[in-house]
Scaffold this active site. Structure first.
Site, PDB file in Angstrom:
ATOM      1  N   ASN A 124       0.862  -1.186   0.000  1.00 55.79           N
ATOM      2  CA  ASN A 124       0.000   0.000   0.000  1.00 55.79           C
ATOM      3  C   ASN A 124       0.899   1.236   0.000  1.00 55.79           C
ATOM      4  O   ASN A 124       1.455   1.593   1.028  1.00 55.79           O
ATOM      5  CB  ASN A 124      -0.906  -0.018   1.243  1.00 55.79           C
ATOM      6  CG  ASN A 124      -1.747   1.240   1.349  1.00 55.79           C
ATOM      7  OD1 ASN A 124      -1.878   1.994   0.388  1.00 55.79           O
ATOM      8  ND2 ASN A 124      -2.316   1.473   2.521  1.00 55.79           N
ATOM      9  N   GLU A 165      -7.095   4.740   7.586  1.00 52.25           N
ATOM     10  CA  GLU A 165      -6.919   6.169   7.249  1.00 52.25           C
ATOM     11  C   GLU A 165      -8.170   6.713   6.555  1.00 52.25           C
ATOM     12  O   GLU A 165      -8.540   7.873   6.731  1.00 52.25           O
ATOM     13  CB  GLU A 165      -5.660   6.350   6.381  1.00 52.25           C
ATOM     14  CG  GLU A 165      -4.400   6.187   7.222  1.00 52.25           C
ATOM     15  CD  GLU A 165      -3.193   5.658   6.483  1.00 52.25           C
ATOM     16  OE1 GLU A 165      -3.164   5.722   5.244  1.00 52.25           O
ATOM     17  OE2 GLU A 165      -2.271   5.161   7.166  1.00 52.25           O
ATOM     18  N   GLY A 216       2.051   2.461  10.703  1.00 46.95           N
ATOM     19  CA  GLY A 216       2.975   3.585  10.541  1.00 46.95           C
ATOM     20  C   GLY A 216       3.626   4.039  11.842  1.00 46.95           C
ATOM     21  O   GLY A 216       4.231   5.098  11.901  1.00 46.95           O
ATOM     22  N   GLY A 220       2.767  -0.968   4.331  1.00 51.49           N
ATOM     23  CA  GLY A 220       2.805   0.447   3.985  1.00 51.49           C
ATOM     24  C   GLY A 220       4.237   0.911   3.803  1.00 51.49           C
ATOM     25  O   GLY A 220       4.863   0.699   2.765  1.00 51.49           O
ATOM     26  N   GLU A 254      -5.716  -4.876  10.531  1.00 48.89           N
ATOM     27  CA  GLU A 254      -4.713  -3.839  10.738  1.00 48.89           C
ATOM     28  C   GLU A 254      -5.032  -3.071  12.019  1.00 48.89           C
ATOM     29  O   GLU A 254      -5.857  -2.141  11.994  1.00 48.89           O
ATOM     30  CB  GLU A 254      -4.718  -2.859   9.564  1.00 48.89           C
ATOM     31  CG  GLU A 254      -4.396  -3.487   8.234  1.00 48.89           C
ATOM     32  CD  GLU A 254      -3.763  -2.478   7.290  1.00 48.89           C
ATOM     33  OE1 GLU A 254      -2.644  -2.724   6.848  1.00 48.89           O
ATOM     34  OE2 GLU A 254      -4.377  -1.426   7.029  1.00 48.89           O
ATOM     35  N   LYS A 314       0.049   4.274  -0.392  1.00 42.56           N
ATOM     36  CA  LYS A 314      -0.647   5.479   0.103  1.00 42.56           C
ATOM     37  C   LYS A 314      -0.383   6.650  -0.853  1.00 42.56           C
ATOM     38  O   LYS A 314      -0.251   6.425  -2.051  1.00 42.56           O
ATOM     39  CB  LYS A 314      -0.207   5.806   1.537  1.00 42.56           C
ATOM     40  CG  LYS A 314      -0.228   4.576   2.444  1.00 42.56           C
ATOM     41  CD  LYS A 314      -0.103   4.911   3.889  1.00 42.56           C
ATOM     42  CE  LYS A 314       0.086   3.640   4.688  1.00 42.56           C
ATOM     43  NZ  LYS A 314      -0.121   3.826   6.097  1.00 42.56           N
ATOM     44  N   HIS A 340      -9.664   1.129   4.654  1.00 43.05           N
ATOM     45  CA  HIS A 340      -8.397   1.342   5.357  1.00 43.05           C
ATOM     46  C   HIS A 340      -8.643   2.297   6.527  1.00 43.05           C
ATOM     47  O   HIS A 340      -9.464   3.216   6.413  1.00 43.05           O
ATOM     48  CB  HIS A 340      -7.356   1.924   4.390  1.00 43.05           C
ATOM     49  CG  HIS A 340      -5.980   1.924   4.973  1.00 43.05           C
ATOM     50  ND1 HIS A 340      -5.549   2.891   5.847  1.00 43.05           N
ATOM     51  CD2 HIS A 340      -4.943   1.061   4.824  1.00 43.05           C
ATOM     52  CE1 HIS A 340      -4.301   2.624   6.207  1.00 43.05           C
ATOM     53  NE2 HIS A 340      -3.906   1.516   5.597  1.00 43.05           N
ATOM     54  N   SER A 384       3.134  -1.945  10.492  1.00 45.00           N
ATOM     55  CA  SER A 384       4.579  -1.954  10.719  1.00 45.00           C
ATOM     56  C   SER A 384       5.239  -3.302  10.394  1.00 45.00           C
ATOM     57  O   SER A 384       6.118  -3.762  11.132  1.00 45.00           O
ATOM     58  CB  SER A 384       4.898  -1.504  12.142  1.00 45.00           C
ATOM     59  OG  SER A 384       4.456  -0.169  12.328  1.00 45.00           O
TER      60      SER A 384
HETATM   61  C1  PEP Z   1      -0.931   0.264   5.938  1.00 45.90           C
HETATM   62  O1  PEP Z   1      -0.979   1.421   5.579  1.00 45.90           O
HETATM   63  O2  PEP Z   1      -1.815  -0.515   5.576  1.00 45.90           O
HETATM   64  C2  PEP Z   1       0.169  -0.155   6.797  1.00 45.90           C
HETATM   65  C3  PEP Z   1       0.116  -1.335   7.345  1.00 45.90           C
HETATM   66  O3  PEP Z   1       1.207   0.738   6.969  1.00 45.90           O
HETATM   67  P1  PEP Z   1       2.629   0.451   7.701  1.00 45.90           P
HETATM   68  O4  PEP Z   1       3.155  -0.842   7.141  1.00 45.90           O
HETATM   69  O5  PEP Z   1       3.476   1.628   7.337  1.00 45.90           O
HETATM   70  O6  PEP Z   1       2.348   0.349   9.157  1.00 45.90           O
END
Ligand code: PEP
Length: 249
Positions: free
Chosen positions: A4, A92, A170, A231, A164, A6, A90, A210
């Site tokens: 992803n 976000e 993040g 991400g 998630e 973003k 998601h 993460s």
């Molecule tokens: C995501 O945006 O779906 C995500 C898991 O981000 P990150 O890996 O940066 O935590």
């Protein structure tokens, strides 16, 4: 392994990253790979990846086919741009753009009607976890975001779920493999109850939050974790590829 991106990477940076990924040796018998670039990069990503097994997803979409929805993109537009999948719900989108599970349910239904495979994201906030509401929140999000399908008790074939935990996205704080496994197993039980045994057993459930080269193996060793939504670590070829090739070594 789903990347992803973003709202990151210019068209040129995206081209460089995809060229690196394309050159890499990946055993597609062991792993499926998907990238979700920003909308404006989709057609060029599609061009670059044609002839490879790497699939493409949109990061969001509207649920209507067309109309006066300034700034939005329809399911068919994503298909035309080369997407096979679409990330929906998601955290976000839920937190920053006020998407509710009811809206997400409309989007999941529209994606399926258009022949796109939804990657439906669910997960609790830190406060909800600390208040021991994780399972209640995950259950509620599943019930509401899949409302159209639980009515008829048939989950669309291939639909992917991504657990998630919001506090792990993040932040550098990954859920421990045990914390992730516990929720994945809960999700399978819910799927068994809402649909049937096979849906519970066969649905792909990704973990996101993460994920990095140094924690992917342990996460993938959990019985109910089938893959990852990545991400930050998907923006560099070396980190993304070492996650993709978790099966080595
Ligand atoms: C995501 O945006 O779906 C995500 C898991 O981000 P990150 O890996 O940066 O935590």
């Amino acid at each position: 392994m789903a990347a992803n991106w973003k709202m990151n990477l210019s068209l040129y940076e995206a081209g460089d990253l995809l060229t690196e990924i394309k050159k890499a040796e990946i055993d597609f018998n062991r792993v499926d790979v998907l990238v979700a670039p920003p909308f404006t990069t989709l057609p060029s990503a599609h061009n670059l990846l044609s002839g490879t097994a790497i699939q493409i997803a949109g990061q969001n979409m509207h649920w209507e086919e067309a109309g006066a929805f300034t700034g939005e993109v329809s399911p068919l537009m994503l298909k035309e741009a080369g997407c096979t999948h679409v990330i929906l719900g998601h955290s976000e989108r839920r937190a920053l753009f006020f998407e509710t599970s009811t809206i997400i349910n409309n989007k999941v239904a529209a994606a399926v009607n258009t022949g796109l495979i939804p990657i439906l994201c669910i997960g609790e906030s830190l406060q909800q976890r600390e208040e021991k509401k994780t399972f209640d929140i995950v259950r509620e999000q599943l019930q509401e975001s899949l409302h159209s399908f639980s009515q008829g008790a048939v989950l669309p074939e291939g639909l992917i779920l991504a657990y998630e935990p919001v506090w792990a996205i993040g932040t550098g704080k990954t859920a421990s493999p045990q914390q992730a496994q516990e929720v994945h197993s809960f999700i399978r039980d819910w799927l068994r109850e809402a649909f049937d045994k096979n849906t519970g057993r066969l649905t792909t459930i990704l973990y996101g939050g993460s994920v990095r080269p140094d924690n992917i193996k342990e996460l993938m060793a959990q019985p109910d974790i089938d893959g990852a939504l990545i991400g930050g670590a998907s923006l560099k070829a070396d980190s993304f590829l070492s996650i993709v090739r978790f099966y080595e070594g």
